[in-house]
Design a protein around this motif. Structure first.
Motif, short mmCIF file in Angstrom:
data_model
loop_
_atom_site.label_atom_id
_atom_site.label_comp_id
_atom_site.label_asym_id
_atom_site.label_seq_id
_atom_site.Cartn_x
_atom_site.Cartn_y
_atom_site.Cartn_z
N LYS A 3 0.84 -1.20 0.00
CA LYS A 3 0.00 0.00 0.00
C LYS A 3 0.88 1.25 0.00
CE LYS A 3 -3.95 2.08 2.13
NZ LYS A 3 -5.30 1.70 2.28
N LEU A 4 1.97 1.22 0.75
CA LEU A 4 2.90 2.35 0.77
C LEU A 4 3.55 2.54 -0.59
CD1 LEU A 4 4.34 4.56 2.39
CD2 LEU A 4 6.09 2.85 2.97
N ASP A 5 3.89 1.43 -1.26
CA ASP A 5 4.46 1.51 -2.60
C ASP A 5 3.48 2.15 -3.59
OD1 ASP A 5 6.82 0.37 -1.74
OD2 ASP A 5 6.28 -1.65 -2.40
N LYS A 6 2.22 1.79 -3.48
CA LYS A 6 1.21 2.38 -4.36
C LYS A 6 1.05 3.87 -4.11
CE LYS A 6 -1.57 -1.69 -5.28
NZ LYS A 6 -2.90 -2.30 -5.20
N ILE A 7 1.11 4.26 -2.84
CA ILE A 7 0.98 5.68 -2.50
C ILE A 7 2.17 6.45 -3.05
CG2 ILE A 7 0.99 7.33 -0.59
CD1 ILE A 7 -0.63 5.23 1.00
N VAL A 8 3.37 5.92 -2.86
CA VAL A 8 4.58 6.59 -3.36
C VAL A 8 4.54 6.68 -4.87
CG1 VAL A 8 7.09 6.37 -3.59
CG2 VAL A 8 6.00 6.00 -1.37
N ARG A 9 4.14 5.62 -5.54
CA ARG A 9 4.04 5.63 -7.00
C ARG A 9 3.01 6.65 -7.48
NH1 ARG A 9 2.80 0.08 -9.51
NH2 ARG A 9 4.80 -0.32 -8.54
N SER A 10 1.89 6.73 -6.79
CA SER A 10 0.87 7.70 -7.17
C SER A 10 1.37 9.14 -7.01
CB SER A 10 -0.39 7.51 -6.32
OG SER A 10 -0.95 6.25 -6.54
N VAL A 11 2.07 9.40 -5.91
CA VAL A 11 2.61 10.74 -5.69
C VAL A 11 3.64 11.07 -6.75
CG1 VAL A 11 4.00 12.14 -4.10
CG2 VAL A 11 2.10 10.78 -3.23
N LEU A 12 4.52 10.13 -7.07
CA LEU A 12 5.54 10.37 -8.09
C LEU A 12 4.93 10.61 -9.46
CD1 LEU A 12 8.34 7.85 -7.10
CD2 LEU A 12 8.36 10.33 -6.85
N LEU A 13 3.88 9.86 -9.81
CA LEU A 13 3.22 10.07 -11.09
C LEU A 13 2.53 11.42 -11.15
CD1 LEU A 13 1.77 6.53 -11.87
CD2 LEU A 13 3.60 7.73 -13.07
N MET A 14 1.94 11.85 -10.04
CA MET A 14 1.31 13.17 -10.03
C MET A 14 2.36 14.27 -10.16
SD MET A 14 -1.89 13.01 -7.38
CE MET A 14 -1.02 12.35 -5.99
N LEU A 15 3.50 14.11 -9.50
CA LEU A 15 4.57 15.09 -9.63
C LEU A 15 5.13 15.12 -11.05
CD1 LEU A 15 6.53 14.59 -6.29
CD2 LEU A 15 5.18 16.58 -6.98
N LEU A 16 5.28 13.96 -11.65
CA LEU A 16 5.75 13.90 -13.03
C LEU A 16 4.78 14.61 -13.96
CD1 LEU A 16 7.73 12.76 -15.17
CD2 LEU A 16 6.24 10.74 -15.26
N GLY A 17 3.50 14.36 -13.79
CA GLY A 17 2.49 15.04 -14.60
C GLY A 17 2.50 16.54 -14.41
N ALA A 18 2.67 16.98 -13.16
CA ALA A 18 2.71 18.42 -12.88
C ALA A 18 3.93 19.06 -13.52
CB ALA A 18 2.70 18.66 -11.37
N MET A 19 5.07 18.37 -13.47
CA MET A 19 6.29 18.93 -14.06
C MET A 19 6.18 19.00 -15.58
SD MET A 19 9.44 17.54 -11.75
CE MET A 19 8.99 15.82 -11.79
N ILE A 20 5.63 17.96 -16.19
CA ILE A 20 5.47 17.96 -17.64
C ILE A 20 4.48 19.05 -18.06
CG2 ILE A 20 4.55 16.63 -19.59
CD1 ILE A 20 5.76 14.15 -18.28
N TYR A 21 3.39 19.18 -17.31
CA TYR A 21 2.40 20.23 -17.60
C TYR A 21 3.03 21.61 -17.48
CZ TYR A 21 -1.74 23.16 -17.11
OH TYR A 21 -2.68 24.13 -17.27
#
Length: 65
Positions: A3-21
């Motif tokens: 569950k912690l891995d999924k949370i970390v992955r979700s946060v990283l994907l959101m940060l990646l999307g924000a940086m690309i945007y």
């Protein structure tokens, strides 16, 4: 831990999307302020970002077989 891995992955994907945007928005703003016919370096960086993301996923897939 999964569950912690999924949370970390979700946060990283959101940060990646924000940086690309943010980068695409900044590139569009700079491109809009240039004279017509002058593309600039942003046209080369944007496809390289996609290539780097793809390469990262391929490396990750090879490491976590």
């Amino acid at each position: 831990m999964k569950k912690l891995d999924k949370i970390v992955r979700s946060v990283l994907l959101m940060l990646l999307g924000a940086m690309i945007y943010g980068f695409i928005g900044a590139a569009a703003e700079v491109y809009g302020s240039r004279i017509p016919g002058n593309i600039g370096g942003e046209a080369f960086v944007l496809p390289l970002m996609a290539l780097l993301i793809w390469l990262g996923w391929q490396i990750r897939a090879n490491v976590h077989k």
